[in-house]
Enzyme design. Sequence first.
Site, PDB file in Angstrom:
ATOM      1  N   ASP A  21     -34.092  63.706 -15.886  1.00 48.70           N
ATOM      2  CA  ASP A  21     -34.078  64.300 -14.553  1.00 48.70           C
ATOM      3  C   ASP A  21     -33.350  65.636 -14.556  1.00 48.70           C
ATOM      4  O   ASP A  21     -32.365  65.812 -15.277  1.00 48.70           O
ATOM      5  CB  ASP A  21     -33.384  63.332 -13.583  1.00 48.70           C
ATOM      6  CG  ASP A  21     -33.539  63.768 -12.134  1.00 48.70           C
ATOM      7  OD1 ASP A  21     -34.561  64.381 -11.806  1.00 48.70           O
ATOM      8  OD2 ASP A  21     -32.627  63.494 -11.339  1.00 48.70           O
ATOM      9  N   GLY A  22     -33.830  66.553 -13.728  1.00 44.33           N
ATOM     10  CA  GLY A  22     -33.110  67.798 -13.520  1.00 44.33           C
ATOM     11  C   GLY A  22     -33.840  69.056 -13.927  1.00 44.33           C
ATOM     12  O   GLY A  22     -33.268  70.154 -13.874  1.00 44.33           O
ATOM     13  N   ASN A  23     -35.117  68.960 -14.303  1.00 44.56           N
ATOM     14  CA  ASN A  23     -35.848  70.156 -14.723  1.00 44.56           C
ATOM     15  C   ASN A  23     -35.939  71.200 -13.604  1.00 44.56           C
ATOM     16  O   ASN A  23     -35.780  72.400 -13.841  1.00 44.56           O
ATOM     17  CB  ASN A  23     -37.264  69.786 -15.166  1.00 44.56           C
ATOM     18  CG  ASN A  23     -37.283  68.976 -16.440  1.00 44.56           C
ATOM     19  OD1 ASN A  23     -36.288  68.893 -17.156  1.00 44.56           O
ATOM     20  ND2 ASN A  23     -38.416  68.365 -16.729  1.00 44.56           N
ATOM     21  N   GLY A  24     -36.229  70.734 -12.375  1.00 47.80           N
ATOM     22  CA  GLY A  24     -36.356  71.663 -11.255  1.00 47.80           C
ATOM     23  C   GLY A  24     -35.055  72.368 -10.938  1.00 47.80           C
ATOM     24  O   GLY A  24     -35.032  73.582 -10.688  1.00 47.80           O
ATOM     25  N   ARG A  25     -33.956  71.623 -10.937  1.00 45.03           N
ATOM     26  CA  ARG A  25     -32.658  72.227 -10.652  1.00 45.03           C
ATOM     27  C   ARG A  25     -32.239  73.180 -11.768  1.00 45.03           C
ATOM     28  O   ARG A  25     -31.600  74.208 -11.530  1.00 45.03           O
ATOM     29  CB  ARG A  25     -31.613  71.131 -10.439  1.00 45.03           C
ATOM     30  CG  ARG A  25     -31.608  70.582  -9.018  1.00 45.03           C
ATOM     31  CD  ARG A  25     -30.749  69.356  -8.888  1.00 45.03           C
ATOM     32  NE  ARG A  25     -31.454  68.180  -9.411  1.00 45.03           N
ATOM     33  CZ  ARG A  25     -30.895  66.988  -9.574  1.00 45.03           C
ATOM     34  NH1 ARG A  25     -29.606  66.833  -9.278  1.00 45.03           N
ATOM     35  NH2 ARG A  25     -31.588  65.959 -10.018  1.00 45.03           N
ATOM     36  N   HIS A  38     -39.766  72.642 -16.531  1.00 48.13           N
ATOM     37  CA  HIS A  38     -40.433  71.507 -17.169  1.00 48.13           C
ATOM     38  C   HIS A  38     -40.679  71.784 -18.659  1.00 48.13           C
ATOM     39  O   HIS A  38     -40.566  70.873 -19.487  1.00 48.13           O
ATOM     40  CB  HIS A  38     -41.752  71.212 -16.465  1.00 48.13           C
ATOM     41  CG  HIS A  38     -41.576  70.645 -15.075  1.00 48.13           C
ATOM     42  ND1 HIS A  38     -40.758  69.559 -14.811  1.00 48.13           N
ATOM     43  CD2 HIS A  38     -42.123  71.018 -13.880  1.00 48.13           C
ATOM     44  CE1 HIS A  38     -40.810  69.284 -13.517  1.00 48.13           C
ATOM     45  NE2 HIS A  38     -41.617  70.151 -12.941  1.00 48.13           N
ATOM     46  N   TRP A  70     -47.267  62.642  -8.171  1.00 47.38           N
ATOM     47  CA  TRP A  70     -48.541  63.206  -7.730  1.00 47.38           C
ATOM     48  C   TRP A  70     -48.397  63.893  -6.366  1.00 47.38           C
ATOM     49  O   TRP A  70     -49.228  64.735  -5.996  1.00 47.38           O
ATOM     50  CB  TRP A  70     -49.610  62.125  -7.628  1.00 47.38           C
ATOM     51  CG  TRP A  70     -50.065  61.572  -8.935  1.00 47.38           C
ATOM     52  CD1 TRP A  70     -49.839  60.308  -9.416  1.00 47.38           C
ATOM     53  CD2 TRP A  70     -50.831  62.242  -9.954  1.00 47.38           C
ATOM     54  NE1 TRP A  70     -50.408  60.147 -10.656  1.00 47.38           N
ATOM     55  CE2 TRP A  70     -51.025  61.317 -11.014  1.00 47.38           C
ATOM     56  CE3 TRP A  70     -51.365  63.521 -10.073  1.00 47.38           C
ATOM     57  CZ2 TRP A  70     -51.735  61.644 -12.174  1.00 47.38           C
ATOM     58  CZ3 TRP A  70     -52.068  63.856 -11.223  1.00 47.38           C
ATOM     59  CH2 TRP A  70     -52.246  62.914 -12.256  1.00 47.38           C
ATOM     60  N   LEU A 132     -39.525  54.789 -35.503  1.00 45.46           N
ATOM     61  CA  LEU A 132     -39.071  54.702 -34.118  1.00 45.46           C
ATOM     62  C   LEU A 132     -40.291  54.621 -33.219  1.00 45.46           C
ATOM     63  O   LEU A 132     -41.276  55.337 -33.438  1.00 45.46           O
ATOM     64  CB  LEU A 132     -38.218  55.909 -33.731  1.00 45.46           C
ATOM     65  CG  LEU A 132     -37.691  55.909 -32.274  1.00 45.46           C
ATOM     66  CD1 LEU A 132     -36.241  56.364 -32.225  1.00 45.46           C
ATOM     67  CD2 LEU A 132     -38.542  56.822 -31.390  1.00 45.46           C
ATOM     68  N   ARG A 191     -29.279  56.428  -9.657  1.00 44.76           N
ATOM     69  CA  ARG A 191     -30.319  55.459  -9.318  1.00 44.76           C
ATOM     70  C   ARG A 191     -31.317  55.396 -10.463  1.00 44.76           C
ATOM     71  O   ARG A 191     -31.345  56.277 -11.318  1.00 44.76           O
ATOM     72  CB  ARG A 191     -31.027  55.848  -8.015  1.00 44.76           C
ATOM     73  CG  ARG A 191     -31.623  57.236  -8.010  1.00 44.76           C
ATOM     74  CD  ARG A 191     -32.269  57.576  -6.669  1.00 44.76           C
ATOM     75  NE  ARG A 191     -32.818  58.922  -6.661  1.00 44.76           N
ATOM     76  CZ  ARG A 191     -32.135  60.011  -6.336  1.00 44.76           C
ATOM     77  NH1 ARG A 191     -30.867  59.909  -5.978  1.00 44.76           N
ATOM     78  NH2 ARG A 191     -32.718  61.206  -6.363  1.00 44.76           N
TER      79      ARG A 191
END
Length: 237
Positions: A21-25, A38, A70, A132, A191
Amino acid sequence: MAAAPKPVASEIPRAVAIVMDGNGRWAAANGVEVAEGHRAGSRALRPVVETAIDLGVESLAVYAFSTENWARPGDEVEALMEIFGETIDRELVDLAKEGVRTRFVGRRDRAPEWLQAKLTQLEEATARESRLSLWIAFDYGGRAELAWAARRLVEDGVEPDEIDEEALAARLYEPDMPDPDLLIRTSGELRISNFLLWQLAYAELVFVDRLWPDFGEADLRSALEDYARRRRRFGGR
């Protein structure tokens, strides 16, 4: 008074999951378009996978694109599809040379046909790798997965008194995927966002303030060290 016993350290987690999480910020903080955030996030994946291999992790599941994504602006979704294709060509094919088997978890029928073909080709090309297992959650939602499994129980004619945890687990998107021992979420959010609702039942959780594109080897090592200091009881004492 006797000293309290020291916690029993857990071993290196066999299976790790990451909410990336956090690419946009990150894009906003660096003054670039969201798509570039992204792309930076896609480049962050490879060193994390390589570090997981070095540390002895056997399974790594990452949340790449949710069913809710989406609803984002059309140009952002289109860019994400292009970036997935770029990532397969640039990163994931090379990771196969290091023994990484890649599988995609979730739906793929809503993706462009050219991307569906790439997903299938990569899975087939890496099917024999075993160092892996990399599970990429694409068009994935935990609730949607449970609804899918419930429908399959009905379609398979399973009687109500025969439905148990094993029967449902066998009908998830990828029954072979091990339940994560550890979930890491980046960007400071606290979360799990509809990720692996069934599989995370007993996972240890680590939340990291760093935005995903800046997450690297040291951060993964730190999260695994945190995990190692915990004592997992699974409901016992």
